[in-house]
Each structure stands twice: as C-alpha cells, then as structure tokens.
Design a protein around this motif. Structure first.
Motif, PDB file in Angstrom:
ATOM      1  N   SER A  51       0.855  -1.194   0.000  1.00 40.86           N
ATOM      2  CA  SER A  51       0.000   0.000   0.000  1.00 40.86           C
ATOM      3  C   SER A  51       0.891   1.245   0.000  1.00 40.86           C
ATOM      4  O   SER A  51       2.091   1.178   0.258  1.00 40.86           O
ATOM      5  N   LEU A  52       0.248   2.374  -0.278  1.00 43.11           N
ATOM      6  CA  LEU A  52       0.985   3.636  -0.371  1.00 43.11           C
ATOM      7  C   LEU A  52       1.191   4.176   1.038  1.00 43.11           C
ATOM      8  O   LEU A  52       0.219   4.368   1.782  1.00 43.11           O
ATOM      9  N   LYS A  53       2.463   4.415   1.418  1.00 43.65           N
ATOM     10  CA  LYS A  53       2.746   4.771   2.809  1.00 43.65           C
ATOM     11  C   LYS A  53       3.588   6.039   2.891  1.00 43.65           C
ATOM     12  O   LYS A  53       4.277   6.410   1.935  1.00 43.65           O
ATOM     13  N   ALA A  54       3.521   6.674   4.051  1.00 50.26           N
ATOM     14  CA  ALA A  54       4.372   7.835   4.297  1.00 50.26           C
ATOM     15  C   ALA A  54       5.749   7.295   4.686  1.00 50.26           C
ATOM     16  O   ALA A  54       6.046   7.120   5.870  1.00 50.26           O
ATOM     17  N   GLY A  55       6.518   6.968   3.691  1.00 53.32           N
ATOM     18  CA  GLY A  55       7.829   6.353   3.951  1.00 53.32           C
ATOM     19  C   GLY A  55       7.681   4.858   4.043  1.00 53.32           C
ATOM     20  O   GLY A  55       6.595   4.356   4.360  1.00 53.32           O
ATOM     21  N   PRO A  56       8.765   4.109   3.805  1.00 61.01           N
ATOM     22  CA  PRO A  56       8.673   2.647   3.751  1.00 61.01           C
ATOM     23  C   PRO A  56       8.104   2.034   5.017  1.00 61.01           C
ATOM     24  O   PRO A  56       7.458   0.990   4.966  1.00 61.01           O
ATOM     25  N   ARG A  57       8.297   2.642   6.199  1.00 64.64           N
ATOM     26  CA  ARG A  57       7.787   2.065   7.436  1.00 64.64           C
ATOM     27  C   ARG A  57       6.761   2.964   8.090  1.00 64.64           C
ATOM     28  O   ARG A  57       6.441   2.828   9.266  1.00 64.64           O
ATOM     29  N   GLY A  58       6.165   3.882   7.296  1.00 65.68           N
ATOM     30  CA  GLY A  58       5.234   4.850   7.857  1.00 65.68           C
ATOM     31  C   GLY A  58       3.779   4.447   7.689  1.00 65.68           C
ATOM     32  O   GLY A  58       3.469   3.365   7.187  1.00 65.68           O
ATOM     33  N   SER A  59       2.845   5.323   8.112  1.00 66.07           N
ATOM     34  CA  SER A  59       1.405   5.042   8.056  1.00 66.07           C
ATOM     35  C   SER A  59       0.926   5.036   6.606  1.00 66.07           C
ATOM     36  O   SER A  59       1.502   5.681   5.739  1.00 66.07           O
ATOM     37  N   THR A  60      -0.186   4.328   6.418  1.00 70.91           N
ATOM     38  CA  THR A  60      -0.779   4.236   5.081  1.00 70.91           C
ATOM     39  C   THR A  60      -1.546   5.521   4.775  1.00 70.91           C
ATOM     40  O   THR A  60      -2.205   6.098   5.647  1.00 70.91           O
ATOM     41  N   LEU A  61      -1.483   5.944   3.520  1.00 68.93           N
ATOM     42  CA  LEU A  61      -2.088   7.216   3.137  1.00 68.93           C
ATOM     43  C   LEU A  61      -3.516   7.018   2.634  1.00 68.93           C
ATOM     44  O   LEU A  61      -3.792   6.078   1.879  1.00 68.93           O
TER      45      LEU A  61
END
Ligand code: HDE
Length: 699
Positions: free
Chosen positions: A48-58
């Motif tokens: 899924s599309l995330k705020a950075g590889p280990r961040g929250s999903t947008l």
C-alpha cells in the motif's frame, strides 16, 4: 513491524515488494495486466501507499481503498431458507410430446435440448452449514426455454408441512436456530420445531417423510425431485389439465444411515457438494427422468382429497407417472458466487402453456420469491445477471432504470402504446395475444373469505398411507428417527402432543415411539377429520430398489505395507467394471509398499478418510500391517463403522485380527476375498439390512 522478508529501506525511491522477486509476477501486455475496477493498470499489487517505507498508510491510496472496500462488501444476505446449495449446468431433452395438454414448446418439441441450471439445497441450515443434516433437500431447476425461463422450484419430498403460505414464516422460525440462543444450526431436533409441528397436525404427513431415510440422502445425484404444488397445463385451445411434476434419478434413490450422516458431517462437511462436483468433473453426469401425473378436472374432483392441498400426494398406483424427458447435468459452474449464489428462482417464471393452480401455498410463493430477491440481490434488475437472463429468446419491455441497470435501451419511447415506430423511431416491443402467456380461465365461485376449506381437513390419512406403505426396515428407521428427535426436546408436553397426534397415524408407531422415549401413551388427539385407510403405495419405498450396479458409488480399499497387490488390483477391477469409483486408503498419504516392493500411491490417509465416506470397503492388509493398525483407533473405527453402517466389507485373511477388534461378526456382507473379488459386489450394491438388528436397537 517490517516484514522480515522486506528488504531494509535503502532510502532510494524504488518500489519494494513484500514477497521478493520470485513471487512478484508481472505483465506488460494490456490484456494480462491487473487494473482497478475502472481500468487503471496497477504497477504494484503487494504494497500500500505509505508515508515512507515504514510509515502510516495514506488515505490517498485509492487502489488499496477500492480493493478493500470491494472485499468488505463481498457477501450478500444469504437465502432465508435453502441457504446452503450446490448447482450445475446441463440440459433437458423432451422424449414425449405433451402437445395434447400444453402449448409450451419445452414440453412439445421432442428431441430439443433446453439448457438448464439446477440448484440443490438443504432448507434449514445457513450457507456455511454442513451437507448431511436430517433435512428436506431443495431441487430447483431453471429451464432456459425459447419462450422465457421456466423455474420448477421443488423439493425431494412430494408434499409440504403446511397448507397455507401464511404459516411459512412460523414454520421457518420454528425450525431455524432458536430465537434466544442461536442454536441448533441445521437441525430439526429441538423444542421449537416439534412444538410447532405438534400444534399443526397438517404437518404430520410431511413429518413421516422427514423422519424417513429420504432426508439423509447418500448423494444429491440420488434424490428424487417433486414440483410439490399442483400446476396446470394449457393447450392451444386454452383447455386446462392439472399436472404434478416428478424427477427420478437414474442412479436410484439411496440414503445413508443416521449415525453415518452425523459422522460424515465431521469427516467432510462438503460431502454432497464435493460428490456432485467430482462426479461431473470426471464425466459421471447425473441424470433424472422428468415424469408427469396428468389429471382432468373430473379426475381431480374424484380424488378423496383436494388436489390443491400440498400436504397430499397422488399415489402413482392411482394416476401413473408418465416419463416425458430427461435432464443431464454435465457442467460445473465456473464461479460459485456468480452462478450458484446469484441464481434467483421464481415459481412465477412460467412459459405460455404452463400455469399455476389455486393451491394457497403456491399462491403465496408467487409473491415471496420475487420479493426475497430484492433484499438478497438488492435490485429489481436481478434478472439481468448472466445466470438469471433468459437465453435463446429476447427479453424486452418498457420497464426502465433502477439500481444497477446494465442495459442501454435505445429510442425515445419508454411507454406503450406509442406511435413513434410509425414515425421511424424505435417504438419498442408489443404484446402477442396469440403466442403470449395466458392465464387459465377458472371461474371464481365464492366471496372473499379467510378460512381453510373443509376439503383440507383430513390431516392423517396420507401420513398413515406413507407409513403403512414402507417396508419394515423403513418403518423402524422412521420410529427411531422420531425417538431421536423427540429425545432432544426438553419440554415433556411437546413430546406428549406429538405422541397424541401419532396415534391418529398408526397405533403401533405411536407405541414404539412412546416406548423409545420411556413415556406413557397419552390419549389420542381429536382429528379434524377421521383418518381413512388408503391402499398402500409400494412406490413410496426406497429399500429393495437400489440399482443392481455400483454406478455412481465409491469403494475404499484399505492397504498397508506388505499388502498383496494382486488382490488390490482384482478388487479395483471388479468394482470399477461395476461402475464404482475406487480410492486407495493407506496409513500414510505417500502410499504403501506392496508385497514385492512396488509403491501403491494412496488417494487418502486413513485418519482423514473414514469409511463413512464410502459405500463399501475392502481390507487388503499384510500381517504386520494389520498388527500395527490394531493400535490405531482410526483403523478400528474404519472397520467398526463400515459394519454398523451396513456396508459390505471385503477382507484378506491377514485382516482378521482387525475385524475381531472392531467387533465384526461374519454375515452375508462380510466377504473373504479369497472367494474372488466378484463375490464382494452383490453385498456392496445394497446394504445388508439383515445386519441392522445386531448393531442397533431400533424403536
Ligand atoms: Fe420456498 N422459498 N417457499 N419452497 N424454496 C425460497 O426464495 C417460500 C416452498 C424452495 O435454490 C426463498 O430465493 C414460501 C415449497 C426451494 O435458490 C423464499 C413458501 C417448496 C428454494 C421462499 C415456500 C419450496 C426455496 C428463499 C410457502 C417446494 C431454493 C430464497 C408458501 C415445492 C431455491 C429464495 C434456490 C427458496 C419462500 C414453500 C422450494 C423465501 C413463502 C412448498 C427449492 O422466497
């Protein structure tokens, strides 16, 4: 937490796959690539599309949202009854014209094949319930005729519980899970069902059928089907003839034992679904004859009961069943949901020349099915789903719009009559007074009333007819089933009322059930009309009518290391030549090393392939193999269950210790294979009924 397989973030803006290169399958040709529902090609279906590889999903990720949202709505409400079903495609072929009685092309064009889609079902259980409860089976056939769909929505029992549709919600509430506790699932053996039945003596005839072995069928390929309600055929002159529809399975009507059905539910909850699917998949196409009973008004008037009463049957000894065609199911659905789940059967789907009767049960059904599709499928346009569309004939009218409209009608006129066709515009379809559907002209006699006709008052004669027409074996099964079901009722008054009603059917039956419950017989309940003795109808039996081949049945050969391959081959050859499917069962799925060292691959592992899944078993063991199986309860159960479920057991001498441990006593169905594999066939084709009193205390 990052997936352990996910490469560590490198900081570079390149797509990262969860599964790694090996399983990340890609395509570039337009017809092979994944898209959204609106056609946008996807570049990545793993992340899924995330705020950075280990961040929250947008929230922006419309690809993720669309996929998850579609998934969230994958289920539709299941059918309120008949939720669990299995279906297949096939064809109907007319072998005898009924043109004297009807103008329906499907019943007059001999030799013509009409496509069908047939759905079998249990009634009470939910969509995920098991296949083998004691229950009526639905038998619904959609004929895609050249004059519109004809849906013959029947059951495997020719009568019904109630006489008037207004009682259907009560019946279904009573049999389904109890309102406060949400159980039992798919079972009639509980208080609310028997409470209702006791208070509705009209259900007694149906109860006799429900307690017979018909409600624990061996296979959906081995059930009869009935239209149940009385219909009318209308010929060219609009003359009406009453008709009852019957389906007769080519493989004969066959059943399981109750204890077997219970154990199958655990061993293979999809037993019937799998059986139907695999039979069709391997070319063993199930087939039924279509039969009709035809009665003029005068013949109907001469019956000692009302032809409009769905709790009554017309004995075929009185009015023979004429075979007019055959149905073959030869193709499994491609997609369970799109076809089996979304198919919508409507008793109102009738081609010109077939019409309804005034049967008050049928009259209610004429409303109910259309109505239930609206909540189940969600739109008035459910007829546009591929499985529901008529085939081989146009469907067109001036109904428009509605949710999920799939068609794009042309032209300005969406009303009729209109004169735009004359002006060169598309004016739309028109009525056909000659070829269109016409209703039978039946005089209406009385004023409006809300009452049950006097001619429906006899609730017991047909129950008695059915019981007394059975063999002793079948009567014992019915009495035993009644004892089982009533033993699950905690209210004594519920049991007592059933006993009081049963006395009107047969005093002997009532006494047997009372003895089985260790209860005293109560006084007979007062019947609305005095029961009559009718001439028994042997046609209503199953026992004694199993076909003389193993066609469509299955044989298991249990083998161990060191077993004699020649005996295995001989049993397999004999059973297959007789029509059976043969499965090799071994302690290990990899197979068994036969005497001489050859590996015989197994179709099933012993613990997962109990004998309840087969019609007959052969034990081809080595001495050592047998010795090991003595410490394996799956093996003793395999043999003991085959014995108590009245199955033929073939054995080699080395298997004797296992037979002894399982409590097998020699009889006509226990066959030493040294007599030759063929000796195993005759008992395998039937059930050794004579064994039953030795293994079961019947009521
Ligand atoms: Fe049904 N029945 N029924 N029924 N019935 C339904 O329609 C109903 C009755 C039968 O495989 C429902 O689409 C009423 C008799 C079959 O999809 C519903 C009454 C017979 C199937 C409904 C009856 C049947 C249904 C639920 C009493 C044998 C499954 C889902 C007046 C002749 C068809 C659906 C399939 C399904 C109503 C009695 C057979 C609620 C009101 C009698 C085989 O509309």
């Amino acid at each position: 937490m990052a997936n352990s397989k996910t490469p560590a973030p490198s900081g570079a803006a390149k797509p990262v796959t969860a599964a790694g290169g090996e399983t990340h399958q890609t395509a570039s040709a337009p017809d092979a690539r994944l898209t959204t529902n609106h056609g946008t090609p996807l570049s990545d279906n793993q992340n899924s599309l995330k705020a950075g590889p280990r961040g929250s999903t947008l929230l922006e990720d419309f690809i993720l949202r669309e996929k998850i949202q579609h998934f969230d709505h994958e289920r539709i409400p299941e059918r309120i009854v008949h939720a669990r079903g299995s279906a297949a495609h096939g064809f109907f072929e007319l072998t005898k014209s009924l043109s004297k009685y009807t103008r329906a092309k499907v019943l007059t064009e001999v030799g013509k094949r009409t496509e069908v889609f047939t759905r079998f079902s249990t009634v009470a259980g939910g969509a995920g319930s098991v296949d083998t409860p004691r229950d009526v089976r639905g038998f619904a056939v959609k004929f895609y005729t050249s004059e519109g769909n004809w849906d013959l929505v029947g059951n495997n029992i020719p009568v019904f519980f109630i006489q008037d549709a207004i009682k259907f919600p009560d019946l279904v509430h009573a049999v389904k899970m109890e309102a406060d506790r949400g159980f039992p699932q798919a079972a009639s053996a509980h208080d609310t069902f028997w409470d209702f039945i006791g208070l509705m003596p009209e259900a007694t005839h149906m109860i006799m059928w429900a307690m017979s072995d018909r409600t624990i069928p061996r296979s959906l390929r081995m059930i009869e089907g009935f239209g149940v309600n009385t219909f009318r055929l209308l010929n060219d002159k609009d003359e009406a003839t009453f008709v009852k529809f019957h389906w007769r399975p080519k493989l004969g009507t066959q059943s399981t034992c109750w204890d077997e059905a219970v154990k199958i539910a655990g061993a293979d909850p999809d037993y019937h679904r799998r059986d139907l699917f695999e039979a069709i998949d391997t070319g063993g196409f199930p087939e039924w004859q279509l039969g009709v009973q035809l009665l003029s008004q005068a013949e109907a008037d001469a019956l000692p009961f009302d032809i409009l009463d769905a709790t009554k049957l017309i004995p075929e000894e009185l009015h023979p069943i004429e075979v007019v065609g055959r149905m073959v199911l030869d193709r499994n659905p491609d997609n369970f949901f799109a076809e089996t789940e979304q198919v919508a059967f409507l008793p109102t789907n009738l081609p010109p020349g077939i019409d309804v009767s005034e049967d008050p049960l049928l009259q209610g059904r004429l409303f109910s099915y259309q109505d239930t599709q609206l909540s189940r499928l969600g739109t008035v346009n459910f007829h546009q789903l591929p499985i529901n569309q008529p085939k081989g004939c146009p469907f067109q009218n001036l109904q428009r719009d509605g949710q999920m409209q799939m068609l794009v009608p042309k032209g300005r006129a969406n009303y009729e009559p209109n004169s735009l066709a004359e002006a060169g515009e598309i004016g739309g379809p028109r009525e056909d007074p000659k070829g269109g559907f016409r209703t039978a002209q039946i005089p209406v006699e009385d004023g409006k009333v809300r009452l049950r006709p006097e001619s429906f008052a006899d609730h017991y004669s047909h129950a008695r007819l059915f019981f007394r027409s059975q063999t002793e074996i079948e009567q014992a099964h019915m009495a035993t089933a009644l004892v089982f079901e009533l033993s699950k009722c905690s209210f004594e008054h519920v049991r007592t009322r059933i006993l009081a009603n049963l006395r009107n059917v047969d005093e002997g039956l009532a006494q047997r059930v009372a003895d089985g419950l260790a209860m005293k017989l109560p006084p007979t309940s007062a019947p609305a009309a005095k029961p009559q003795d009718m001439k028994p109808s042997p046609a209503l039996r199953i026992v004694g009518k199993y076909p003389d081949t193993l066609d469509g049945r299955s044989v298991a050969i249990l083998v161990t290391d060191g077993a004699d391959g020649a005996v295995v081959d001989a049993v397999r050859a004999a059973a297959e030549a007789d029509g059976a499917t043969v499965k090799i069962i071994a302690p290990k799925i990899g197979g068994a090393k036969l005497k001489g060292g050859k590996l015989l691959p197994a179709d099933g592992q012993l613990a997962g392939s109990p004998s309840v899944l087969f019609d007959a078993v052969a034990l081809v063991l080595s001495e050592d193999g047998c010795a090991q199986l003595l410490n394996e309860s799956a093996a003793t159960d395999f043999v003991a269950n085959a014995f108590v479920h009245l199955k033929a057991i073939g054995f080699t001498a080395e298997a004797q210790p296992l037979l002894d441990k399982a409590g097998v006593v020699p009889d006509d169905g226990v066959i030493d294979l040294k007599a030759g594999a063929k000796a195993f066939l005759p008992p395998a084709r039937t059930r050794p009924w004579a064994r039953e009193p030795a293994v079961r205390l019947l009521a």
